[in-house]
Design a protein around this motif. Structure first.
Motif, PDB file in Angstrom:
ATOM      1  N   LYS A 183      -7.499 -13.082   2.740  1.00 17.39           N
ATOM      2  CA  LYS A 183      -8.229 -11.937   3.274  1.00 17.39           C
ATOM      3  C   LYS A 183      -9.541 -12.451   3.846  1.00 17.39           C
ATOM      4  O   LYS A 183     -10.394 -12.956   3.115  1.00 17.39           O
ATOM      5  CB  LYS A 183      -8.459 -10.890   2.188  1.00 17.39           C
ATOM      6  CG  LYS A 183      -7.162 -10.237   1.725  1.00 17.39           C
ATOM      7  CD  LYS A 183      -7.400  -9.074   0.781  1.00 17.39           C
ATOM      8  CE  LYS A 183      -6.074  -8.403   0.422  1.00 17.39           C
ATOM      9  NZ  LYS A 183      -6.263  -7.240  -0.480  1.00 17.39           N
ATOM     10  N   HIS A 201      -5.660 -14.492  12.264  1.00 17.16           N
ATOM     11  CA  HIS A 201      -4.458 -13.673  12.335  1.00 17.16           C
ATOM     12  C   HIS A 201      -3.224 -14.548  12.540  1.00 17.16           C
ATOM     13  O   HIS A 201      -2.181 -14.342  11.885  1.00 17.16           O
ATOM     14  CB  HIS A 201      -4.592 -12.667  13.476  1.00 17.16           C
ATOM     15  CG  HIS A 201      -3.342 -11.873  13.743  1.00 17.16           C
ATOM     16  ND1 HIS A 201      -2.845 -10.938  12.866  1.00 17.16           N
ATOM     17  CD2 HIS A 201      -2.483 -11.890  14.801  1.00 17.16           C
ATOM     18  CE1 HIS A 201      -1.745 -10.405  13.360  1.00 17.16           C
ATOM     19  NE2 HIS A 201      -1.497 -10.973  14.524  1.00 17.16           N
ATOM     20  N   GLU A 206      -4.989 -11.546   6.539  1.00 16.17           N
ATOM     21  CA  GLU A 206      -5.350 -10.156   6.791  1.00 16.17           C
ATOM     22  C   GLU A 206      -6.811 -10.153   7.204  1.00 16.17           C
ATOM     23  O   GLU A 206      -7.680 -10.551   6.434  1.00 16.17           O
ATOM     24  CB  GLU A 206      -5.146  -9.312   5.541  1.00 16.17           C
ATOM     25  CG  GLU A 206      -5.492  -7.833   5.721  1.00 16.17           C
ATOM     26  CD  GLU A 206      -5.265  -7.033   4.459  1.00 16.17           C
ATOM     27  OE1 GLU A 206      -6.184  -6.293   4.049  1.00 16.17           O
ATOM     28  OE2 GLU A 206      -4.173  -7.178   3.855  1.00 16.17           O
ATOM     29  N   THR A 208     -10.430  -8.587   8.777  1.00 13.42           N
ATOM     30  CA  THR A 208     -11.327  -7.440   8.929  1.00 13.42           C
ATOM     31  C   THR A 208     -12.511  -7.866   9.769  1.00 13.42           C
ATOM     32  O   THR A 208     -13.056  -8.952   9.571  1.00 13.42           O
ATOM     33  CB  THR A 208     -11.837  -6.946   7.561  1.00 13.42           C
ATOM     34  OG1 THR A 208     -10.727  -6.525   6.773  1.00 13.42           O
ATOM     35  CG2 THR A 208     -12.817  -5.788   7.715  1.00 13.42           C
ATOM     36  N   GLU A 221      -8.737  -4.844  17.102  1.00 14.71           N
ATOM     37  CA  GLU A 221      -7.360  -4.555  16.699  1.00 14.71           C
ATOM     38  C   GLU A 221      -6.369  -5.247  17.633  1.00 14.71           C
ATOM     39  O   GLU A 221      -5.335  -5.767  17.180  1.00 14.71           O
ATOM     40  CB  GLU A 221      -7.140  -3.045  16.673  1.00 14.71           C
ATOM     41  CG  GLU A 221      -7.946  -2.357  15.559  1.00 14.71           C
ATOM     42  CD  GLU A 221      -7.854  -0.842  15.609  1.00 14.71           C
ATOM     43  OE1 GLU A 221      -7.348  -0.313  16.627  1.00 14.71           O
ATOM     44  OE2 GLU A 221      -8.311  -0.190  14.647  1.00 14.71           O
ATOM     45  N   LYS A 226      -6.858  -6.119  11.208  1.00 14.24           N
ATOM     46  CA  LYS A 226      -6.203  -4.970  10.568  1.00 14.24           C
ATOM     47  C   LYS A 226      -7.207  -3.892  10.206  1.00 14.24           C
ATOM     48  O   LYS A 226      -6.867  -2.701  10.160  1.00 14.24           O
ATOM     49  CB  LYS A 226      -5.454  -5.441   9.324  1.00 14.24           C
ATOM     50  CG  LYS A 226      -4.610  -4.360   8.667  1.00 14.24           C
ATOM     51  CD  LYS A 226      -3.765  -4.909   7.534  1.00 14.24           C
ATOM     52  CE  LYS A 226      -2.898  -3.833   6.907  1.00 14.24           C
ATOM     53  NZ  LYS A 226      -2.053  -4.380   5.811  1.00 14.24           N
ATOM     54  N   HIS A 227      -8.460  -4.312   9.921  1.00 16.94           N
ATOM     55  CA  HIS A 227      -9.498  -3.366   9.501  1.00 16.94           C
ATOM     56  C   HIS A 227     -10.764  -3.616  10.313  1.00 16.94           C
ATOM     57  O   HIS A 227     -10.995  -4.722  10.815  1.00 16.94           O
ATOM     58  CB  HIS A 227      -9.809  -3.515   8.017  1.00 16.94           C
ATOM     59  CG  HIS A 227      -8.600  -3.486   7.135  1.00 16.94           C
ATOM     60  ND1 HIS A 227      -7.884  -2.335   6.881  1.00 16.94           N
ATOM     61  CD2 HIS A 227      -7.979  -4.489   6.447  1.00 16.94           C
ATOM     62  CE1 HIS A 227      -6.878  -2.612   6.074  1.00 16.94           C
ATOM     63  NE2 HIS A 227      -6.911  -3.913   5.795  1.00 16.94           N
TER      64      HIS A 227
END
Length: 354
Positions: A183, A201, A206, A208, A221, A226-227
């Protein structure tokens, strides 16, 4: 014979960049002569031109994101030939003897790497100069050991910023073992940040993005985030506490980082990539409480930079660029100070007018 070279150079911290001519050295047996086609514009170029670090020697030709075509090679050159697509990044030499150099991490050369511009040149400097001069020019001569192959699948103009922005983000992602299940948060969606998002990515993380406003959400995005968090949204920031294994902080301006440490999980790391020139307060408690770390990272060595280029080619990654003529460089600097670029200016050197 020395190579007559046209360029744009800074002659003082308070003057605009202007056309400049000088001679590159006569290529030696280990050298590669390159016709520069494109040169990326890095935020550190702006720092050097404005003498923010206090050590700029003028006149200075910036530029360490160089993509071009080989025009000649020396007798000892085996890795390149005339017509090859090649790149030159932030360094053009190093001592080659110290431990980092021997380990393939020339960027951490103990005596100091020879930077592509603004460094004393161990090969004597450009003709009439004592220092290296960079890529805002139409030609360069570089030792073969510091030249990179640019894969055919990456357009030369979009490849140029990979030689700094691309490797600056790839190196910490690899160093901190980013992969599936990781993350990763990226602070700032600019020249560096957008590359960090794409690469993380592609590595399976994941991702952000943390930003000061919502205006780049769609871009983030599209690149693989993802965030998306607004770092002034206290509720959202609290909800994201202890979520991230790694924070890639790309912001080059002075900014608040102490609050961001709470976003790290136990043993998480914030890696600072932005070249800030002022101190930023950090408090011990957030570090101690979860064994968190704040680290720094520079670029990568030549071996890792080639690995990055091959990774980007394999994953269809390139920089988002805005192509400009060299005589637009001063306007580009003004826009860059306002973060008004998506996401890297690149000079079209074939539009260079003496």
């Amino acid at each position: 014979m020395p190579i007559a070279t046209r360029a744009f150079a800074a002659t003082a911290s308070d003057k605009p960049l202007a056309p400049f001519s000088f001679d590159r050295r006569d290529p030696g047996p280990d050298d590669v002569a390159i016709a520069i086609k494109f040169a990326g514009v890095c935020h550190s170029d702006l720092h050097i031109v404005k003498n923010d670090l206090g050590n700029t020697r003028y006149p200075i030709v910036p530029g360490h994101e160089i993509a071009g075509i080989v025009t000649a090679v020396g007798a000892n050159v085996t890795r390149f030939k005339e017509g090859d697509r090649v790149g030159v990044g932030c360094m053009v030499d190093s001592c080659r003897q110290c431990k980092p150099c021997q380990e393939g991490e020339e960027q951490y050369c103990v005596p100091g790497m020879t930077q592509t511009y603004g460094s004393p040149d161990p090969k004597g400097g450009e003709v009439g100069q004592k220092i290296t001069q960079g890529g805002y020019s139409d030609a360069i001569v570089v030792d073969q050991n510091y030249v990179l192959n640019i894969p055919d699948s990456i357009p030369l103009d979009a490849a140029a910023p990979l030689l700094c922005a691309g490797i600056t983000t790839y190196s910490p992602l690899k160093t901190w073992n980013v992969g599936p299940g990781s993350k990763v948060a990226v602070v700032g969606l600019g020249g560096l940040g957008h590359m960090a998002v794409k690469q993380a990515h592609a590595m399976g993380a994941e991702v952000t993005v943390l930003s000061t406003s919502d205006r780049k959400r769609a871009d983030a995005e599209r690149m693989g985030a993802k965030h998306f968090l607004i770092n002034s949204d206290k509720t959202a920031m609290q909800a994201a506490a202890e979520k991230f294994d790694l924070i890639i902080n790309t912001v080059s301006a002075t900014h608040e980082i102490a609050g961001h440490l709470n976003l790290l999980a136990k043993d998480g790391t914030m890696v600072m990539l932005g070249l800030s020139t002022e101190g930023m307060p950090v408090f011990a408690m957030p570090l101690l409480w979860r064994r968190r770390r704040i680290a720094g990272s520079l670029i990568g060595g030549i071996r890792e930079t080639q690995e990055m280029l091959d990774f980007c080619a394999a994953n269809n990654i390139a920089c988002d660029i805005e192509l400009i003529a060299p005589d637009q460089i001063n306007e580009a600097y003004e826009r860059m100070e306002k973060s008004d670029v998506r996401y890297r200016f690149v000079l079209d050197i074939e539009k260079l007018v003496a």
